[in-house]
Design a protein around this motif. Structure first.
Motif, PDB file in Angstrom:
ATOM      1  N   ARG A 281      36.334  42.653  35.303  1.00  0.00           N
ATOM      2  CA  ARG A 281      36.221  43.446  33.815  1.00  0.00           C
ATOM      3  C   ARG A 281      34.654  44.025  34.210  1.00  0.00           C
ATOM      4  O   ARG A 281      33.564  43.490  33.841  1.00  0.00           O
ATOM      5  CB  ARG A 281      35.988  42.455  32.663  1.00  0.00           C
ATOM      6  CG  ARG A 281      37.196  41.551  32.452  1.00  0.00           C
ATOM      7  CD  ARG A 281      37.190  40.832  31.172  1.00  0.00           C
ATOM      8  NE  ARG A 281      36.238  39.947  31.226  1.00  0.00           N
ATOM      9  CZ  ARG A 281      36.300  38.698  32.019  1.00  0.00           C
ATOM     10  NH1 ARG A 281      37.654  38.376  32.275  1.00  0.00           N
ATOM     11  NH2 ARG A 281      35.431  37.864  31.799  1.00  0.00           N
ATOM     12  N   ARG A 311      27.598  45.845  33.155  1.00  0.00           N
ATOM     13  CA  ARG A 311      27.954  44.512  32.802  1.00  0.00           C
ATOM     14  C   ARG A 311      28.996  44.243  34.293  1.00  0.00           C
ATOM     15  O   ARG A 311      29.958  45.081  34.263  1.00  0.00           O
ATOM     16  CB  ARG A 311      28.788  44.332  31.633  1.00  0.00           C
ATOM     17  CG  ARG A 311      27.642  44.162  30.581  1.00  0.00           C
ATOM     18  CD  ARG A 311      26.747  43.193  30.453  1.00  0.00           C
ATOM     19  NE  ARG A 311      25.721  43.160  29.312  1.00  0.00           N
ATOM     20  CZ  ARG A 311      24.490  43.917  29.242  1.00  0.00           C
ATOM     21  NH1 ARG A 311      24.214  44.485  30.415  1.00  0.00           N
ATOM     22  NH2 ARG A 311      23.948  43.997  28.322  1.00  0.00           N
ATOM     23  N   TYR A 312      29.025  43.209  35.081  1.00  0.00           N
ATOM     24  CA  TYR A 312      29.851  42.910  36.014  1.00  0.00           C
ATOM     25  C   TYR A 312      30.442  41.506  35.908  1.00  0.00           C
ATOM     26  O   TYR A 312      29.766  40.544  36.019  1.00  0.00           O
ATOM     27  CB  TYR A 312      29.189  43.102  37.548  1.00  0.00           C
ATOM     28  CG  TYR A 312      30.034  42.979  38.560  1.00  0.00           C
ATOM     29  CD1 TYR A 312      30.878  43.687  39.040  1.00  0.00           C
ATOM     30  CD2 TYR A 312      29.945  41.529  39.147  1.00  0.00           C
ATOM     31  CE1 TYR A 312      31.731  43.545  40.178  1.00  0.00           C
ATOM     32  CE2 TYR A 312      30.686  41.308  40.360  1.00  0.00           C
ATOM     33  CZ  TYR A 312      31.571  42.351  40.971  1.00  0.00           C
ATOM     34  OH  TYR A 312      32.332  41.811  41.864  1.00  0.00           O
ATOM     35  N   SER A 313      31.781  41.399  35.494  1.00  0.00           N
ATOM     36  CA  SER A 313      32.314  39.990  35.405  1.00  0.00           C
ATOM     37  C   SER A 313      33.496  39.690  36.599  1.00  0.00           C
ATOM     38  O   SER A 313      34.202  40.942  36.663  1.00  0.00           O
ATOM     39  CB  SER A 313      32.840  39.982  33.938  1.00  0.00           C
ATOM     40  OG  SER A 313      33.560  38.801  33.748  1.00  0.00           O
ATOM     41  N   GLU A 315      35.976  37.135  38.682  1.00  0.00           N
ATOM     42  CA  GLU A 315      36.509  35.780  38.401  1.00  0.00           C
ATOM     43  C   GLU A 315      37.937  35.599  39.614  1.00  0.00           C
ATOM     44  O   GLU A 315      38.951  36.016  39.151  1.00  0.00           O
ATOM     45  CB  GLU A 315      37.298  35.507  37.226  1.00  0.00           C
ATOM     46  CG  GLU A 315      37.803  34.146  36.994  1.00  0.00           C
ATOM     47  CD  GLU A 315      38.514  33.655  35.403  1.00  0.00           C
ATOM     48  OE1 GLU A 315      38.907  32.627  35.564  1.00  0.00           O
ATOM     49  OE2 GLU A 315      38.164  34.787  34.659  1.00  0.00           O
ATOM     50  N   GLN A 339      33.490  31.767  38.435  1.00  0.00           N
ATOM     51  CA  GLN A 339      33.246  33.208  38.151  1.00  0.00           C
ATOM     52  C   GLN A 339      31.832  33.613  38.324  1.00  0.00           C
ATOM     53  O   GLN A 339      30.930  32.889  38.608  1.00  0.00           O
ATOM     54  CB  GLN A 339      33.639  33.497  36.788  1.00  0.00           C
ATOM     55  CG  GLN A 339      32.600  32.682  35.619  1.00  0.00           C
ATOM     56  CD  GLN A 339      33.162  33.197  34.169  1.00  0.00           C
ATOM     57  OE1 GLN A 339      34.236  34.042  33.987  1.00  0.00           O
ATOM     58  NE2 GLN A 339      32.591  32.478  33.160  1.00  0.00           N
ATOM     59  N   GLU A 340      31.721  35.109  38.302  1.00  0.00           N
ATOM     60  CA  GLU A 340      30.445  35.593  38.511  1.00  0.00           C
ATOM     61  C   GLU A 340      30.188  36.481  37.340  1.00  0.00           C
ATOM     62  O   GLU A 340      31.089  37.129  37.027  1.00  0.00           O
ATOM     63  CB  GLU A 340      30.196  36.128  39.756  1.00  0.00           C
ATOM     64  CG  GLU A 340      28.903  37.237  39.975  1.00  0.00           C
ATOM     65  CD  GLU A 340      29.016  37.740  41.377  1.00  0.00           C
ATOM     66  OE1 GLU A 340      28.062  38.632  41.466  1.00  0.00           O
ATOM     67  OE2 GLU A 340      30.035  37.531  42.199  1.00  0.00           O
ATOM     68  N   GLU A 341      28.787  36.420  36.571  1.00  0.00           N
ATOM     69  CA  GLU A 341      28.525  37.005  35.558  1.00  0.00           C
ATOM     70  C   GLU A 341      27.236  37.709  35.916  1.00  0.00           C
ATOM     71  O   GLU A 341      26.317  37.063  36.214  1.00  0.00           O
ATOM     72  CB  GLU A 341      28.245  36.443  34.380  1.00  0.00           C
ATOM     73  CG  GLU A 341      29.563  35.986  34.125  1.00  0.00           C
ATOM     74  CD  GLU A 341      30.455  36.820  33.085  1.00  0.00           C
ATOM     75  OE1 GLU A 341      30.037  38.000  32.643  1.00  0.00           O
ATOM     76  OE2 GLU A 341      31.872  36.476  32.934  1.00  0.00           O
ATOM     77  N   ARG A 343      24.505  41.257  35.292  1.00  0.00           N
ATOM     78  CA  ARG A 343      23.938  42.207  34.015  1.00  0.00           C
ATOM     79  C   ARG A 343      22.754  42.927  34.943  1.00  0.00           C
ATOM     80  O   ARG A 343      21.823  42.313  35.234  1.00  0.00           O
ATOM     81  CB  ARG A 343      23.421  41.678  33.066  1.00  0.00           C
ATOM     82  CG  ARG A 343      23.113  42.740  31.779  1.00  0.00           C
ATOM     83  CD  ARG A 343      22.388  41.675  30.757  1.00  0.00           C
ATOM     84  NE  ARG A 343      20.984  41.320  31.225  1.00  0.00           N
ATOM     85  CZ  ARG A 343      20.436  40.382  30.543  1.00  0.00           C
ATOM     86  NH1 ARG A 343      20.859  39.925  29.470  1.00  0.00           N
ATOM     87  NH2 ARG A 343      19.140  40.114  30.995  1.00  0.00           N
TER      88      ARG A 343
END
Length: 821
Positions: A281, A311-313, A315, A339-341, A343
């Motif tokens: 996402r 924003r970089y999401s 999984e 996951q990776e989140e 910003r």
């Protein structure tokens, strides 16, 4: 400022405004029939006049509220006249095109475009930038097709130039230096380039040997100019990858003009087509504004602003990568959890004032502020199997892992935060004295960076935790207990609060003269840079470097249109924050500026082919680098050693043939050979991470003769493989292998319903558009599996460490709609 000086300053401003209250100005660029700027054209009226400069620009002050006839003349061209009756303080822009007078004897005229060639600068049409397809379309997409420029990740806007790395390139927008985020480690996290092509009016690029007026970097300069609209305009570009819209206008009195652009991008179309199955996402968006206000006839004030929210999401779920040979295929199969989140929020604002003190002297004042707030958080657990693949053609289990040679797991963790604030204050001046041109500048920069690095990696194979390579232990169980502590395989923990104060300046002299019957251009300048690094628990260190530079160009009086260039000098790169931080995250304030002695010899040959103009550009260059700061390169993340413990060199040949291969279009073929190596701690020369030996690129535009509205675009690049790199903890001398060659072709086809030339003839709905086109793009049309990095996996049984390529984007299809109002 002292209070006693304030009334005097206000009186001076009011007096200046009163003196110029009864005048108006005419400005613009004078073009020849081929739309090249003309220098030394006469612009006159009854009581005065001026000459156009090297770029064809002129500025003329005329009486207000009365009819004035302005005349444009140039040897070998027909006269142009215009009658004006302007209001007080009105600023009128007029850009005449002077036709060739066939009754005159033609002669070679040095145009403004050729003046860029004199400086070794390549100019690219913004219209070409907007049309050419690319996974990350824009200015950088075309820059990568130039010789000497490398970029093996189509999702990244970063590039390397002649053996340098991503941190060695300067980017200016309207003479204002701009920056990019710090923590990004892969191209798919980048999102949008700073440069908005919808707002761009000119693109200039120098791959080396540039003048002293440009800043302190080792490799290249990308100089972008945003446009000032002369009427209302708007555009929109919509595709499956995102959208961009822009609008610009000018006030009725001509004082206020501005452009605004909004962009949104979604890279999931590419990432979902890669080898890793994932929930992805991405949300990349930015807003830009360039505003210009004419205070009076001599003073302009402009504002450049940008706000980007990324924003970089990520999984990941599963991944299977097959490698090896047909006879002995090997597969890596991974099952993910976590996951990776990420910003990346950046904000940029700049004010620029331009004051025309006289026809010969211009003063500029620039103030800018840049802030980036970034976070990189991830916890990803991976269970992997490394085994043999069924290669029996016709078998129902073809391609599946039948026997596992090794199993294991890996946990990667990061909690990285960075907050950077960069403030710049700068003054520049341009002074013309006869045939001599003097330029100078002084600049103060304040960098305030707060950084927290917390990363670790735990590797487990068949139930045994694998220790770091630097931890010495001997497993003598069961005869003696193993008391070695269990620690992560790789760990970095650091907190830094660093301030850097910089004072820099330059002075340079330019002159155009003659040598016999040949035209000669001379340029000499010098830069100086002083910086002090300090911070919490950091010893303050101050250093200074001086960088002299020269350029010489000559255009012989030959039948052939030839231009020869020689440029070079000392180029220093004082360390930025990332260069101060070593592989453990510790800041080393004593890191020196990397130094390069750079020599460039170039030739431009302009000629006619098939009755159309072509130019062959050739350059030979050599760099001798000292105080080199070695680094490891993983995708687009750079980690420095921060020890200045290496020397290096780079040399090569760049060639580019550009012209109208198809009438009315701009295309080119470029080719480059380059070699760069470094010697760390006097252990011998090895590949630098950017040692890309050979490159060929083709940028081609075409249309169907019987249906000229149907157009096609091709962007093709072939690069030999880069060094495969090494893990950040490893000795690079043990990892001297290369990745496979990079091959990629992007194709676009569009149908033009309305173009700039015929929009006034349209009726009905189409009459609302100045330009309207729709089409399709195919990225990586041959579906080549390119790679930029490797994943290193160890087989616990054989002790072999496999280098497994991480493949980039496969073939992807995109639809695109462009319109301009």
């Amino acid at each position: 400022m002292k209070p006693s000086r304030l009334p005097f300053l206000l009186f001076f401003v009011l007096l200046t405004s009163f003196v110029h209250a009864q005048t108006a100005t005419v400005r613009g660029i004078v073009f020849d029939p081929d739309n090249n700027p003309l220098d030394s054209a006469n612009v006159t009226y009854a009581d005065g006049g001026t000459l156009t400069d090297f770029s064809g620009f002129y500025f003329l002050e005329i009486p207000a509220n009365e009819e004035v006839v302005v005349t444009f003349t140039h040897v070998g061209h027909k006269m142009v006249q215009i009658r004006l009756n302007l209001d007080s303080n009105e600023d009128y822009e007029f850009n005449p095109q002077m036709q060739v007078d066939v009754t005159q004897i033609t002669e070679v005229v040095i145009t403004g475009r050729e003046n860029k060639q004199v400086q070794g600068v390549t100019s690219i049409s913004p219209a070409t930038v907007r049309r050419i397809p690319g996974a990350n379309a824009g200015v950088e997409n075309l820059i990568k097709s130039l010789p000497g420029v490398g970029g093996n990740d189509e999702l990244s806007t970063q590039y390397t130039v002649r053996g340098g790395n991503f941190d060695e390139n300067l980017l200016y927008v309207n003479e204002i230096e701009v920056y990019r985020p710090f923590l990004i480690r892969s191209g798919q996290q980048e999102g949008l380039s700073f440069v908005n092509t919808d707002l761009t009016s000119s693109v200039d690029f120098s791959a080396g040997g540039f003048q002293a007026k440009y800043g302190d970097r080792l490799s290249s300069v990308l100089d972008i100019t945003y446009k000032k609209p002369t009427e209302f305009e708007a555009s929109a570009d919509l595709s499956l990858l995102g959208a961009s819209v822009s609008a610009g206008s000018i006030s009725n009195d001509g004082r206020l003009s501005g452009m605004v652009g909004l962009r949104y991008r979604d890279n999931s179309l590419f990432v979902n087509a890669k080898q890793t199955e994932t929930n992805f996402r991405p949300r990349f968006a930015d807003a830009q504004a360039y505003l210009n206000y004419k205070v009076n006839n001599r003073f302009d004030l402009s504002f450049l602003g940008n706000a980007a929210i990324n924003r970089y999401s990520f999984e990941p779920q599963t991944r299977q990568t097959n490698f090896g040979t047909l006879a002995d295929p090997i597969s890596l199969l991974i099952f993910y959890e976590g996951q990776e989140e990420d910003r990346y929020d950046t904000y940029f604002g700049a004010l620029k004032g331009t004051y025309l003190v006289s026809e010969n002297y211009t003063a500029k004042f620039i103030a800018s502020i840049f802030q980036t707030q970034e976070q990189e958080y991830f916890d990803i657990f991976a269970n992997y199997r490394l085994g043999q693949v069924n290669n029996n053609i016709g078998d129902e289990n073809l391609g599946e892992v039948e026997f596992s040679e090794g199993i294991g797991s890996q946990l990667t963790h990061a909690r990285n935060d960075l907050d950077a604030l960069i403030i710049n204050v700068e003054h520049k001046g341009n002074l013309a004295v006869g045939d001599n041109k003097f330029e100078y500048g002084v600049k103060y920069t304040r960098e305030d960076i707060i950084d927290r690095v917390e990363e670790y990696e735990i590797i487990d194979s068949a139930g045994f935790s694998i220790r770091p390579p630097l931890v010495e232990f001997r497993n003598d169980q069961p005869y003696s207990p193993n008391a070695t502590p269990i620690v992560p395989f790789n760990t970095i923990r650091a907190q830094n609060d660093v301030q850097t104060n910089r004072f820099s300046g330059y002075a340079q002299w330019s002159r155009k003269t003659t040598w016999g019957s040949s035209d000669v251009w001379l340029n000499a300048g010098v830069r100086a840079h002083n910086w002090t690094v300090s911070g919490d628990n950091i010893e303050s260190v101050t250093q200074t470097v001086v960088s002299p530079r020269v350029q010489f160009a000559i255009k012989p009086d030959w039948d052939m249109d030839m231009l020869f260039r020689l440029s070079g000098g000392f180029y220093h790169q004082p360390p930025f924050y990332r260069e101060l931080r070593d592989s453990t995250g510790t800041v080393q304030p004593g890191v020196k500026a990397q130094q390069s002695i750079h020599i460039v010899v170039g030739n431009d040959y302009s000629f006619k082919l098939w009755g159309r103009p072509f130019t062959l550009n050739s350059e030979i260059y050599y760099k001798d680098l000292t105080d080199v700061n070695p680094y490891t390169l993983e995708n687009v993340r750079i980690r420095y050693r921060a020890r200045n413990n290496a020397v290096a060199y780079a040399y090569g040949l760049d060639m580019r043939l550009a012209g109208e291969f198809v009438p009315g279009t701009e295309s080119w073929v470029s080719m480059g050979f380059m070699k760069t190596e470094e010697n760390i701690d006097d252990r011998g020369y090895i590949f630098r991470p950017t040692d890309q030996r050979f490159k060929i690129a083709i940028l081609f535009q075409d249309y169907v003769p019987v249906i000229p509205q149907l157009k096609a675009y091709l962007n093709l690049v072939y690069n030999t493989g880069l060094p495969a790199g090494s893990p950040s903890y490893a000795d690079p001398y043990d990892f001297q292998t290369r990745l496979r060659d990079y091959r990629r072709a992007d194709v676009g086809v569009s149908y033009v319903l309305v173009d700039q030339q015929d929009f006034k003839r349209e009726n009905g709905f189409l009459s609302n558009f100045k330009e309207l086109s729709f089409g399709a793009e195919i990225f990586n049309i041959f579906d080549v599996r390119n790679s930029i990095t490797s994943t290193f996996v160890r087989d616990v049984n054989s002790k072999v460490q496999f280098s497994i390529p991480n493949f980039l984007t496969p073939r992807v299809f995109n639809l695109r709609l462009r319109m301009k109002f």
